[in-house]
Design a protein around this motif. Sequence first.
Motif, PDB file in Angstrom:
ATOM      1  N   ASP A  28       0.826  -1.209   0.000  1.00 13.79           N
ATOM      2  CA  ASP A  28       0.000   0.000   0.000  1.00 13.79           C
ATOM      3  C   ASP A  28       0.861   1.260   0.000  1.00 13.79           C
ATOM      4  OD1 ASP A  28      -0.693   0.128   3.603  1.00 13.79           O
ATOM      5  OD2 ASP A  28       1.114  -0.317   2.463  1.00 13.79           O
ATOM      6  N   CYS A  29       2.054   1.154  -0.554  1.00 12.62           N
ATOM      7  CA  CYS A  29       2.946   2.322  -0.614  1.00 12.62           C
ATOM      8  C   CYS A  29       2.227   3.467  -1.328  1.00 12.62           C
ATOM      9  CB  CYS A  29       4.228   1.955  -1.367  1.00 12.62           C
ATOM     10  SG  CYS A  29       5.316   3.363  -1.681  1.00 12.62           S
ATOM     11  N   VAL A  30       2.188   4.630  -0.678  1.00 13.85           N
ATOM     12  CA  VAL A  30       1.439   5.756  -1.239  1.00 13.85           C
ATOM     13  C   VAL A  30       2.144   6.326  -2.471  1.00 13.85           C
ATOM     14  CG1 VAL A  30       2.518   7.581   0.150  1.00 13.85           C
ATOM     15  CG2 VAL A  30       0.139   7.796  -0.545  1.00 13.85           C
ATOM     16  N   PHE A  31       3.457   6.104  -2.546  1.00 18.92           N
ATOM     17  CA  PHE A  31       4.215   6.667  -3.675  1.00 18.92           C
ATOM     18  C   PHE A  31       4.145   5.781  -4.928  1.00 18.92           C
ATOM     19  CE2 PHE A  31       5.855   9.984  -1.245  1.00 18.92           C
ATOM     20  CZ  PHE A  31       6.477   9.546  -0.074  1.00 18.92           C
ATOM     21  N   ALA A  32       3.987   4.498  -4.715  1.00 16.83           N
ATOM     22  CA  ALA A  32       4.177   3.541  -5.818  1.00 16.83           C
ATOM     23  C   ALA A  32       3.363   3.835  -7.080  1.00 16.83           C
ATOM     24  CB  ALA A  32       3.919   2.108  -5.321  1.00 16.83           C
ATOM     25  N   PRO A  33       2.088   4.199  -6.964  1.00 16.01           N
ATOM     26  CA  PRO A  33       1.330   4.436  -8.210  1.00 16.01           C
ATOM     27  C   PRO A  33       1.843   5.631  -9.022  1.00 16.01           C
ATOM     28  CG  PRO A  33      -0.152   4.201  -6.324  1.00 16.01           C
ATOM     29  CD  PRO A  33       1.225   4.342  -5.776  1.00 16.01           C
ATOM     30  N   TYR A  34       2.580   6.530  -8.380  1.00 17.50           N
ATOM     31  CA  TYR A  34       2.921   7.793  -9.046  1.00 17.50           C
ATOM     32  C   TYR A  34       4.407   7.952  -9.328  1.00 17.50           C
ATOM     33  CZ  TYR A  34      -1.547   8.281  -6.752  1.00 17.50           C
ATOM     34  OH  TYR A  34      -2.808   8.034  -6.301  1.00 17.50           O
ATOM     35  N   PHE A  35       5.196   7.118  -8.723  1.00 17.64           N
ATOM     36  CA  PHE A  35       6.644   7.213  -8.930  1.00 17.64           C
ATOM     37  C   PHE A  35       7.182   5.843  -9.328  1.00 17.64           C
ATOM     38  CE2 PHE A  35       7.085  11.494  -7.559  1.00 17.64           C
ATOM     39  CZ  PHE A  35       6.178  11.694  -6.531  1.00 17.64           C
ATOM     40  N   PRO A  36       6.953   5.479 -10.580  1.00 21.06           N
ATOM     41  CA  PRO A  36       7.412   4.155 -11.013  1.00 21.06           C
ATOM     42  C   PRO A  36       8.933   4.076 -11.014  1.00 21.06           C
ATOM     43  CG  PRO A  36       6.633   5.439 -12.887  1.00 21.06           C
ATOM     44  CD  PRO A  36       6.315   6.234 -11.666  1.00 21.06           C
ATOM     45  N   ALA A  37       9.415   2.848 -10.916  1.00 19.85           N
ATOM     46  CA  ALA A  37      10.866   2.632 -10.820  1.00 19.85           C
ATOM     47  C   ALA A  37      11.603   3.148 -12.059  1.00 19.85           C
ATOM     48  CB  ALA A  37      11.155   1.150 -10.612  1.00 19.85           C
ATOM     49  N   GLU A  38      10.881   3.203 -13.199  1.00 21.36           N
ATOM     50  CA  GLU A  38      11.536   3.620 -14.455  1.00 21.36           C
ATOM     51  C   GLU A  38      11.766   5.117 -14.521  1.00 21.36           C
ATOM     52  OE1 GLU A  38       9.032   0.645 -14.052  1.00 21.36           O
ATOM     53  OE2 GLU A  38       7.994   2.305 -15.068  1.00 21.36           O
ATOM     54  N   GLU A  39      11.205   5.865 -13.579  1.00 25.21           N
ATOM     55  CA  GLU A  39      11.379   7.329 -13.605  1.00 25.21           C
ATOM     56  C   GLU A  39      11.994   7.815 -12.289  1.00 25.21           C
ATOM     57  OE1 GLU A  39       7.966   9.625 -15.419  1.00 25.21           O
ATOM     58  OE2 GLU A  39       7.013   7.665 -15.292  1.00 25.21           O
ATOM     59  N   PRO A  40      13.227   7.471 -12.055  1.00 23.38           N
ATOM     60  CA  PRO A  40      13.840   7.825 -10.769  1.00 23.38           C
ATOM     61  C   PRO A  40      14.011   9.335 -10.558  1.00 23.38           C
ATOM     62  CG  PRO A  40      15.482   6.888 -12.257  1.00 23.38           C
ATOM     63  CD  PRO A  40      14.155   6.736 -12.936  1.00 23.38           C
ATOM     64  N   HIS A  41      14.205  10.052 -11.666  1.00 23.45           N
ATOM     65  CA  HIS A  41      14.461  11.497 -11.524  1.00 23.45           C
ATOM     66  C   HIS A  41      13.241  12.241 -11.023  1.00 23.45           C
ATOM     67  CE1 HIS A  41      18.280  10.904 -13.396  1.00 23.45           C
ATOM     68  NE2 HIS A  41      17.729  10.369 -14.461  1.00 23.45           N
ATOM     69  N   LYS A  42      12.079  11.694 -11.340  1.00 19.13           N
ATOM     70  CA  LYS A  42      10.825  12.339 -10.935  1.00 19.13           C
ATOM     71  C   LYS A  42      10.781  12.460  -9.411  1.00 19.13           C
ATOM     72  CE  LYS A  42       5.966  11.526 -11.976  1.00 19.13           C
ATOM     73  NZ  LYS A  42       5.011  10.553 -12.524  1.00 19.13           N
ATOM     74  N   PHE A  43      11.026  11.345  -8.729  1.00 21.07           N
ATOM     75  CA  PHE A  43      10.969  11.411  -7.274  1.00 21.07           C
ATOM     76  C   PHE A  43      12.181  12.123  -6.697  1.00 21.07           C
ATOM     77  CE2 PHE A  43       9.323  10.456  -3.210  1.00 21.07           C
ATOM     78  CZ  PHE A  43      10.388  10.199  -2.371  1.00 21.07           C
ATOM     79  N   ALA A  44      13.297  12.012  -7.361  1.00 20.13           N
ATOM     80  CA  ALA A  44      14.520  12.631  -6.842  1.00 20.13           C
ATOM     81  C   ALA A  44      14.331  14.140  -6.676  1.00 20.13           C
ATOM     82  CB  ALA A  44      15.692  12.330  -7.779  1.00 20.13           C
ATOM     83  N   SER A  45      13.762  14.785  -7.678  1.00 16.71           N
ATOM     84  CA  SER A  45      13.608  16.243  -7.571  1.00 16.71           C
ATOM     85  C   SER A  45      12.525  16.598  -6.549  1.00 16.71           C
ATOM     86  CB  SER A  45      13.306  16.870  -8.928  1.00 16.71           C
ATOM     87  OG  SER A  45      12.210  16.268  -9.539  1.00 16.71           O
ATOM     88  N   VAL A  46      11.465  15.807  -6.511  1.00 16.53           N
ATOM     89  CA  VAL A  46      10.402  16.078  -5.533  1.00 16.53           C
ATOM     90  C   VAL A  46      10.937  15.914  -4.111  1.00 16.53           C
ATOM     91  CG1 VAL A  46       8.259  15.127  -4.616  1.00 16.53           C
ATOM     92  CG2 VAL A  46       8.447  15.577  -7.031  1.00 16.53           C
ATOM     93  N   HIS A  47      11.727  14.887  -3.927  1.00 21.44           N
ATOM     94  CA  HIS A  47      12.301  14.642  -2.598  1.00 21.44           C
ATOM     95  C   HIS A  47      13.262  15.755  -2.212  1.00 21.44           C
ATOM     96  CE1 HIS A  47      13.941  12.629   0.863  1.00 21.44           C
ATOM     97  NE2 HIS A  47      15.118  12.448   0.310  1.00 21.44           N
ATOM     98  N   LYS A  48      14.015  16.211  -3.179  1.00 20.43           N
ATOM     99  CA  LYS A  48      15.009  17.257  -2.895  1.00 20.43           C
ATOM    100  C   LYS A  48      14.328  18.551  -2.470  1.00 20.43           C
ATOM    101  CE  LYS A  48      18.792  19.858  -4.883  1.00 20.43           C
ATOM    102  NZ  LYS A  48      19.788  20.032  -5.880  1.00 20.43           N
ATOM    103  N   VAL A  49      13.234  18.890  -3.138  1.00 18.60           N
ATOM    104  CA  VAL A  49      12.591  20.182  -2.874  1.00 18.60           C
ATOM    105  C   VAL A  49      11.590  20.108  -1.717  1.00 18.60           C
ATOM    106  CG1 VAL A  49      11.105  21.942  -3.903  1.00 18.60           C
ATOM    107  CG2 VAL A  49      12.944  20.928  -5.246  1.00 18.60           C
ATOM    108  N   PHE A  50      10.768  19.092  -1.728  1.00 21.25           N
ATOM    109  CA  PHE A  50       9.697  19.028  -0.722  1.00 21.25           C
ATOM    110  C   PHE A  50      10.000  18.074   0.437  1.00 21.25           C
ATOM    111  CE2 PHE A  50       6.713  21.595  -2.968  1.00 21.25           C
ATOM    112  CZ  PHE A  50       6.916  21.354  -4.304  1.00 21.25           C
ATOM    113  N   GLY A  51      10.751  17.036   0.141  1.00 18.44           N
ATOM    114  CA  GLY A  51      11.001  16.025   1.173  1.00 18.44           C
ATOM    115  C   GLY A  51       9.943  14.932   1.107  1.00 18.44           C
ATOM    116  N   ALA A  52      10.394  13.701   1.257  1.00 18.17           N
ATOM    117  CA  ALA A  52       9.489  12.560   1.133  1.00 18.17           C
ATOM    118  C   ALA A  52       8.375  12.612   2.164  1.00 18.17           C
ATOM    119  CB  ALA A  52      10.282  11.252   1.276  1.00 18.17           C
TER     120      ALA A  52
END
Lengths: 151, 177
Positions: A28-52
């Motif tokens: 039930d990971c809340v991130f999984a539907p929106y941050f697929p493994a094939e797009e690592p940069h997507k979460f990287a920038s979000v994490h950098k700016v907003f924080g997980a």
Amino acid sequence: MKDSNSRKQGAASPCAACKLLRRRCAEDCVFAPYFPAEEPHKFASVHKVFGASNVNKMLQDLPEHQREDAVSSLVYEANARVRDPVYGCVGAISSLQQQIDALQTQLALAQAEAVHMRMRHYSSSAECASPSTRGRRSHNHHPKSSESFWH
Amino acid sequence: MASSSSYNSPCAACKFLRRKCMPGCIFAPYFPPEEPQKFANVHKIFGASNVSKLLNDLLPHQRDDAVNSLAYEAEARVRDPVYGCVGAISFLQRQVDRLQKELDAANADLIRFACAGAIPPSPAPHAAVVGTPRQRGGGGGGGGGFYQTPHSNYTFPYNYHCPWNGGYNPHGGGGDM
């Protein structure tokens, strides 16, 4: 080994978020539907700016049908902030507002000029149509008509 | 007892975080105690640690603008948790597109007027387009040289529903960036 396998989620690999955070990707990971493994940069920038943690809270506070749009906008903002650490996407707002001001000015001028041309054309057409006005100098009317238009 | 900050009271950030406001506090110049909501929003959306890192990575003269833009984005996100200030961008982009189309139509009308030397009865809401002052002066190139607008550097890939009817401004004033 068998236990860990049975505990693993249905997905073949953890989502990009859990990969970056180096944690187990729950079913039930809340991130999984929106941050697929094939797009690592997507979460990287979000994490950098907003924080997980903040992103997690934001998504948890939203109904599911709104989360995809929320993630898209967060990714957009995060990328803008990475590109421009001073202004982020507020720079885009400022730029667009300036464009709108310029366009409105240009459009107003264009429309004013068109009306002016139309007035000139109508007044010269009226003079041609009326023989009684032939004696008068046609150009005398132009300044008056334009003056009455402009003032 | 001694206040570590230059102010009598800690900055809004240290107050919020319930910590001692030290003399070199990175937040103190930008989050005065009189504006507690500003830091509250920024902390909620970005987190104190991320803001601190971001400010430390910038030159001192850039930090004021950076904090203002972060505060703007944070407030927008608090007001609209789904789209944040990206909704405003979408709205403004549509305005730009609409105005550009109107200007193109007006330019086309003016070209027709100029070429035909006659004015058709145009029922369109947009009047004919003006020849630009630049064109009048220089004679322009064939039919071109009418009003042009600078192209946006921002391409917006999304088509969000915009809740705003008018201009967007979370601060209620003009854009002060």
